[in-house]
Scaffold this motif. Sequence first.
Motif, PDB file in Angstrom:
ATOM      1  N   LYS A  23       0.945   4.818  16.248  1.00 36.87           N
ATOM      2  CA  LYS A  23       2.237   4.442  15.657  1.00 36.87           C
ATOM      3  C   LYS A  23       2.153   3.447  14.510  1.00 36.87           C
ATOM      4  O   LYS A  23       2.897   3.556  13.544  1.00 36.87           O
ATOM      5  CB  LYS A  23       3.175   3.887  16.742  1.00 36.87           C
ATOM      6  N   GLU A  24       1.272   2.485  14.625  1.00 27.49           N
ATOM      7  CA  GLU A  24       1.218   1.454  13.582  1.00 27.49           C
ATOM      8  C   GLU A  24       0.153   1.731  12.528  1.00 27.49           C
ATOM      9  O   GLU A  24      -0.133   0.884  11.687  1.00 27.49           O
ATOM     10  CB  GLU A  24       0.992   0.066  14.214  1.00 27.49           C
ATOM     11  N   ASN A  80      -0.031   5.273   6.817  1.00 32.71           N
ATOM     12  CA  ASN A  80       0.837   6.392   6.582  1.00 32.71           C
ATOM     13  C   ASN A  80       0.157   7.454   5.709  1.00 32.71           C
ATOM     14  O   ASN A  80       0.602   7.790   4.630  1.00 32.71           O
ATOM     15  CB  ASN A  80       2.062   5.757   5.887  1.00 32.71           C
ATOM     16  N   SER A 126      -9.148   8.611  -1.240  1.00 32.72           N
ATOM     17  CA  SER A 126      -7.754   8.896  -0.912  1.00 32.72           C
ATOM     18  C   SER A 126      -6.825   8.641  -2.085  1.00 32.72           C
ATOM     19  O   SER A 126      -6.991   7.676  -2.831  1.00 32.72           O
ATOM     20  CB  SER A 126      -7.322   8.036   0.283  1.00 32.72           C
ATOM     21  N   LEU A 127      -5.871   9.510  -2.245  1.00 28.07           N
ATOM     22  CA  LEU A 127      -4.758   9.287  -3.181  1.00 28.07           C
ATOM     23  C   LEU A 127      -3.445   9.141  -2.409  1.00 28.07           C
ATOM     24  O   LEU A 127      -2.367   9.352  -2.950  1.00 28.07           O
ATOM     25  CB  LEU A 127      -4.671  10.441  -4.190  1.00 28.07           C
ATOM     26  N   GLY A 128      -3.566   8.808  -1.123  1.00 26.23           N
ATOM     27  CA  GLY A 128      -2.358   8.592  -0.317  1.00 26.23           C
ATOM     28  C   GLY A 128      -1.775   9.873   0.275  1.00 26.23           C
ATOM     29  O   GLY A 128      -0.582   9.950   0.548  1.00 26.23           O
ATOM     30  N   MET A 141       1.087  12.842   5.904  1.00 27.58           N
ATOM     31  CA  MET A 141       2.343  12.354   6.472  1.00 27.58           C
ATOM     32  C   MET A 141       3.531  12.772   5.597  1.00 27.58           C
ATOM     33  O   MET A 141       4.455  11.991   5.334  1.00 27.58           O
ATOM     34  CB  MET A 141       2.313  10.848   6.712  1.00 27.58           C
ATOM     35  N   PRO A 149       7.014  14.759   4.862  1.00 23.71           N
ATOM     36  CA  PRO A 149       8.175  14.833   5.763  1.00 23.71           C
ATOM     37  C   PRO A 149       8.313  16.168   6.489  1.00 23.71           C
ATOM     38  O   PRO A 149       7.915  17.210   5.980  1.00 23.71           O
ATOM     39  CB  PRO A 149       9.363  14.624   4.818  1.00 23.71           C
ATOM     40  N   LEU A 162      11.358  18.050   7.550  1.00 23.19           N
ATOM     41  CA  LEU A 162      12.786  17.922   7.247  1.00 23.19           C
ATOM     42  C   LEU A 162      13.652  18.920   7.999  1.00 23.19           C
ATOM     43  O   LEU A 162      13.355  20.116   7.994  1.00 23.19           O
ATOM     44  CB  LEU A 162      13.015  18.185   5.753  1.00 23.19           C
ATOM     45  N   VAL A 211       2.884  15.489  -1.947  1.00 27.16           N
ATOM     46  CA  VAL A 211       1.511  14.998  -1.789  1.00 27.16           C
ATOM     47  C   VAL A 211       0.914  14.851  -3.186  1.00 27.16           C
ATOM     48  O   VAL A 211       1.427  15.425  -4.133  1.00 27.16           O
ATOM     49  CB  VAL A 211       0.629  15.983  -0.989  1.00 27.16           C
TER      50      VAL A 211
END
Lengths: 405, 405
Positions: A52-53, A56, A75-77, A80, A82, A84, A106
């Motif tokens: 959970k923590e 992201n 990584s480029l983030g 995760m 959505p 929807l 992404v």
Amino acid sequence: MTHSYISHLECPKCNREFPHNEIQQLCSCGSPLLVRYHLQELRAKLKPDQLKERENSLWRYHELLPVTNPEHIVSLGEGMTPLLPMKRSEADMNIQRLFMKDEGIVPTGSFKARGAAVGVSKAKELGVTELAMPTNGNAGAAWALYAARAGLKSTVVMPVDAPKITRNETAISGSNLYLVDGLISDAGKIVGKAIQDFGLYDASTLKEPYRIEGKKTMGLEIAEQMNWSLPDVILYPTGGGVGIIGIYKALSELKELGWVKGELPRLVAVQAENCAPIVKAWEERNSESEFWEDSQTIAFGINVPKALGDFLVLEAIYETDGCAISIEDAVILEEQKKIAYLDGAFICPEGAATFAAARELRKKNWIKENETVVALNTGAGIKYPDTVNVEVSVLQKNESISSNS
Amino acid sequence: MTHSYISHLECPKCNREFPHNEIQQLCSCGSPLLVRYHLQELRAKLKPDQLKERENSLWRYHELLPVTNPEHIVSLGEGMTPLLPMKRSEADMNIQRLFMKDEGIVPTGSFKARGAAVGVSKAKELGVTELAMPTNGNAGAAWALYAARAGLKSTVVMPVDAPKITRNETAISGSNLYLVDGLISDAGKIVGKAIQDFGLYDASTLKEPYRIEGKKTMGLEIAEQMNWSLPDVILYPTGGGVGIIGIYKALSELKELGWVKGELPRLVAVQAENCAPIVKAWEERNSESEFWEDSQTIAFGINVPKALGDFLVLEAIYETDGCAISIEDAVILEEQKKIAYLDGAFICPEGAATFAAARELRKKNWIKENETVVALNTGAGIKYPDTVNVEVSVLQKNESISSNS
């Protein structure tokens, strides 16, 4: 704490095993290799609540990913994305609960970023300095950009007909980019020769074992985002098939971890009407597909006449009581408009195919009235501007709008 | 628990107050209105640690957003974009720590999604059924798509020269879209008349108070992602200026909440050389800007000759000891390539301008050698394919690559 629970590589055809800490491409029998993990050990150590923590991104699942040293992560983030609710579309289709996993949100604007992030990170860990691959556009762009971030050289070959955006996206990374007057299969032959001539790492679809692991995270995320209960049906646009293979692998691993229970979702491979080798194989109950001659579709990303991992895609369908279905180009474009108009999402044609398939399968009652459905949108609509055809009025500076209907 | 701590609307020019539960556009004095919250009350109720397990979107900050009933939220999963270390670029620029807040990774591919999400949600809450706005492209696309998701009608007017992608993106939503043979200021006049003629809600930049609140979340996220310590400098590409106004507002509110301490980051407004009204005003120490004649730049999103909120942008700069700087188009395009090549990110020209500005300000020693810098990339490079100009070799099917250098 152990960063990755990777154990070894395994051939799903001949069961031969390989170590993960040196470069491996295909199995000696010609099959793609799959990554195996110490799942029972992990089961004792990690509980889903501990996620959970975490950060992201898809790296929150690092125990189930192959990179052993976090310093090698490139990584480029990514991840995760959505999940929807599509309230107006579900009403329109008479589906009880319809969600979109939106892979348009992404880096590089398509789900290919996941495979590239994990694939390039592991390549870096293994000491690779140069990689090469053929592509229909999006994968090449993603791998070229992640390679640049990792400081690796890349050689990418794509059809001249690949979307211009993906061409420019690849080129700006500094990749050695070539166009071929032909299909991705022709690009593949040129890459194959370059790999032999120059000793490059082969990053072609399924010719290295780690891209699947990146794609797998879509399945992990769907499960976590649904609070470890699973939908009844997941639809995936299927070209090379790595996405559906990855999702099936993810859900199987989660089951072995005890994080999900009950039957797996029925997996649906969605193809284009004029490039549907998996659909044909599924209809004939075959375990492999045949090369599809003269394939053509506006959903360029699923224009793959014969996938190396076809047997794995078909296994995922058979094992989950899923199905395969093909959609006409005209219907894809119609559905793309409906989704934008109803739920405000500008999705790619491949993604639109999955919604059209959901609509069709509901009509046939293959999707039941009380079921929960997840459709994958594999990329941002903005990567395919030419699929939208609209007439727009042009006003002069001193003109005004005559009616607002 | 109270969903929003909104208190009222306030005019930053004449201090007049307005209730938030009915439609408000500009103040009667012509100034944009700002949203105020019960911050002292919230300070006693919420601690930053409580955010950790919240949903991964900008709605995690709902107490600091204006929507009072969560059922009115219209979301496509926007926000919590990555804050990426730019290791190779920072070395290249001789900056100690350089991060990119990547607003390319949001629905609709630009930071405009934030303003649209919050603006449309609040419009829905206020009972609006039809909105209208002029746009340079990205904002129109975002508002049109969010309006579609909310079930609202929209009228959008954009210059014929706006990027084709944003035109198609707006059109596919079902918006009433018009092109004007002119600039965004001409589009604004047409929208102004349509609003009077048809009684529409004016969603033009700063003519409704809630877009700023959406943009504000960039500042909240930067603070949270840096664990409530703040960078020394934040650079923002500045056209209409809502982003920098929003970030300044966010940081001021966080300070009042006691969640951040010390001096605020120095805010830098980055403009294009041939459209730099804020830079000119700042150099002359004025509190407002003048209309910039014959403005032109490839960074289309910041081609705004006179911003309604210019005085708020300048206030943010003066109050934080920031600065304003303009960049040539050629330098912007060169920087866009460098960022892709060095750190694997294909950013938009507006974003590239912020990195070019950081490079320039470091050279001038305005950014000191030990400082931490955040540059905002406001959109995905894939929305601007024509900014990349590359020559790519075309091979025939039976050709091979002759060298891999």
